[in-house]
Design an enzyme around this catalytic site. Structure first.
Site, PDB file in Angstrom:
ATOM      1  N   HIS A 173       0.805  -1.227   0.000  1.00 57.50           N
ATOM      2  CA  HIS A 173       0.000   0.000   0.000  1.00 57.50           C
ATOM      3  C   HIS A 173       0.837   1.276   0.000  1.00 57.50           C
ATOM      4  O   HIS A 173       0.311   2.360  -0.260  1.00 57.50           O
ATOM      5  CB  HIS A 173      -1.034  -0.006   1.142  1.00 57.50           C
ATOM      6  CG  HIS A 173      -0.494   0.367   2.486  1.00 57.50           C
ATOM      7  ND1 HIS A 173       0.035  -0.536   3.369  1.00 57.50           N
ATOM      8  CD2 HIS A 173      -0.414   1.563   3.105  1.00 57.50           C
ATOM      9  CE1 HIS A 173       0.418   0.082   4.465  1.00 57.50           C
ATOM     10  NE2 HIS A 173       0.153   1.365   4.339  1.00 57.50           N
ATOM     11  N   SER A 200       4.782   1.411   8.195  1.00 54.09           N
ATOM     12  CA  SER A 200       4.537   0.342   7.225  1.00 54.09           C
ATOM     13  C   SER A 200       5.787   0.075   6.402  1.00 54.09           C
ATOM     14  O   SER A 200       6.430   0.998   5.910  1.00 54.09           O
ATOM     15  CB  SER A 200       3.366   0.705   6.310  1.00 54.09           C
ATOM     16  OG  SER A 200       2.160   0.579   7.019  1.00 54.09           O
ATOM     17  N   ASP A 252      -0.467  -7.425   1.399  1.00 56.59           N
ATOM     18  CA  ASP A 252       0.112  -6.083   1.525  1.00 56.59           C
ATOM     19  C   ASP A 252       1.638  -6.103   1.460  1.00 56.59           C
ATOM     20  O   ASP A 252       2.303  -5.412   2.229  1.00 56.59           O
ATOM     21  CB  ASP A 252      -0.379  -5.391   2.804  1.00 56.59           C
ATOM     22  CG  ASP A 252      -0.108  -3.884   2.782  1.00 56.59           C
ATOM     23  OD1 ASP A 252      -0.023  -3.327   1.663  1.00 56.59           O
ATOM     24  OD2 ASP A 252       0.028  -3.284   3.857  1.00 56.59           O
TER      25      ASP A 252
END
Lengths: 301, 187
Positions: free
Chosen positions: A48, A154, A78
């Protein structure tokens, strides 16, 4: 030396150790995302945070910024994998797989540019699994973390108190809350992306919700069905749409197996089923019909 | 000593040198301050508002303070206070911190005296090899402003100044020390 000071030094040592192979991935506007130099020349980050597929660069711990090519990405877990010329910077060191337990102290080490690395501190809150992600990947484990999310979370590594990687952090799998994928999942997906560039997953292209089938209707079927999935959305240009599934059809079975839950259907859409044709039994206006649908590959986005 | 006992000792040490700073009157805001040296309390410029400033140490006394110097750009203020009976903080240079070092914040959010939060150094914002701002992964509340960020040995390494995207932003002790010296020279 007192134990509190030792703990503090130990945490800073663990961060230092990990920072050598934490990179910044420049693949979106404004702020870069973190990534891990997982293997020589291979960087793993989150799907993402990769917002463009061309002109990607990676900033290494020694301050150099090098070009990177996207080897593959998988929205369902992801994860995204990049190739770089990683000579001069070490690859990550890993903890023994399966060593992480609920309550273990963990650190997140990120990098969002050439101005140094960053860290935050927390504990493993729960370990869930086997678990199916909201985009349909089956994963054996997911770590839920009690740790604050800051820029660069992330794609950064989750490291143990020794500074060894125990997982890859993402805020994209649990509705923006902190989570980490275990080494086993990252390694499996990375290997597939490096060899094939993608992970094929079955796809019908319909939006579904579980419903109870009135016994007056379900009892007439052979064998009788009590539950089904009502079709709430159909993409016309999808396997389901092309096969003839319509809004408000109630799917009661696929290849003679009853479906009570969306999970039951997703389980039938495993990678090896792509390209095969299945018999979908539906109730349409109270009348049973059988529709043949050819499972296609899920689009990458 | 166990780890828990040591943590309690470090917290007690930091609390001894932490005071509550507020204006006079019900509407006045409040924050925290640090007994930097005898007669000197350091806080944020946005806490030390003009006019009367009161200082309340943990011993329950209320002392009147005079704003000796205030710099909104650096968000620092020096208060002149009678610090008889109070213990000045043990100050350490912020350069001793590394990303990952354990840090503690002490302050008076909601007027609660000596509330403690802990965490680690998230990032060190540097310019010309000097620490410009300490960003810590520590929960802060507005009343923490002006209070100490301490290290694992209970030494003050910074003054908590604001909350930046969920991170505690603290002014390094070296910057504060320079400001205090300038203020005393000018006074």
């Amino acid at each position: 030396m007192d134990t509190l000071q030792m703990l503090s030094d130990n945490l800073a040592d663990a961060v230092d150790h990990a920072a050598a192979w934490v990179v910044a991935v420049n693949a979106r506007p404004r702020i870069a995302a973190s990534g891990v130099h997982w293997r020589p020349g291979v960087v793993v980050t989150t799907h993402h945070t990769v917002r463009r597929e061309e002109d990607i660069t990676v900033t290494l711990s020694d301050g150099r910024t090098v070009p990177a090519t996207l080897a593959g990405r998988d929205a369902a877990t992801d994860l995204a994998v990049l190739r770089i010329d990683g000579s001069g910077v070490p690859p990550a060191s890993f903890a023994e797989p399966g060593s992480l337990k609920v309550g273990h102290v963990v650190l997140q080490v990120g990098r969002t540019g050439s101005a140094g690395h960053s860290a935050s501190f927390g504990v493993v809150s729960t370990i869930v699994g086997p678990w199916r992600t909201w985009r349909g990947a089956e994963i054996d484990q997911l770590f839920q973390l009690d740790l604050a999310i800051h820029d660069g979370f992330s794609g950064s590594p989750l490291v143990d108190s020794q500074g060894n990687v125990v997982g890859l952090n993402t805020s994209g799998l649990l509705r923006g809350t902190p989570a980490a994928l275990p080494l086993s999942v990252v390694n499996r997906v990375m290997d597939a992306l490096l060899t094939k560039g993608r992970i094929a997953r079955g796809y019908l292209g319909v939006g579904l919700q579980p419903v109870e089938v009135p016994s007056a209707l379900g009892g007439k079927l052979d064998p009788p069905r009590r539950t089904g999935l009502i079709v709430l959305a159909v993409d016309a240009d999808s396997p389901g749409g092309r096969g003839g599934l319509q809004l408000s059809d109630v799917i009661v079975a696929v290849d003679h197996q009853s479906v009570a839950d969306v999970r039951d259907l997703l389980a039938l859409l495993a990678p090896e089923r792509v390209g095969s044709t299945v018999a979908v039994e539906v109730l349409r206006g109270g009348t049973p019909h059988t529709i043949r649908v050819t499972i296609a590959e899920r689009p990458t986005r | 000593m166990t780890l828990a006992d040591q943590l309690a000792a470090v917290v007690a040490q930091l609390r001894r040198s932490t005071v509550q700073v507020r204006g006079r009157g019900a509407a006045a805001g409040s924050g925290s301050g640090i007994v930097w040296k005898p007669g000197v309390i350091v806080t944020n410029a946005h806490v030390a508002t003009k006019g009367f400033t009161l200082v309340e140490p943990a011993d329950g006394s209320v002392r009147e303070a005079r704003v000796v110097a205030s710099d909104p750009r650096r968000d620092l203020a020096v208060l002149g206070v009678d610090t008889t009976g109070l213990t000045p903080a043990d100050i350490a240079p912020a350069g001793t911190l590394r990303v990952g070092s354990l840090v503690l914040a002490v302050g008076n959010p909601f007027g609660l005296s000596g509330a403690v939060t802990t965490g680690i150094v998230h990032k060190l914002s540097e310019r010309r090899r000097r620490t410009r701002l300490i960003l810590a992964d520590v929960r802060l509340l507005p009343g923490n402003s002006g209070g100490p960020l301490g290290d694992a040995a209970g030494r003050v390494v910074g003054v908590n100044a604001m909350i930046l995207r969920g991170l505690a932003a603290a002014i390094p002790s070296d910057v504060v020390e320079r400001f205090v010296r300038e203020a005393q020279l000018a006074a």
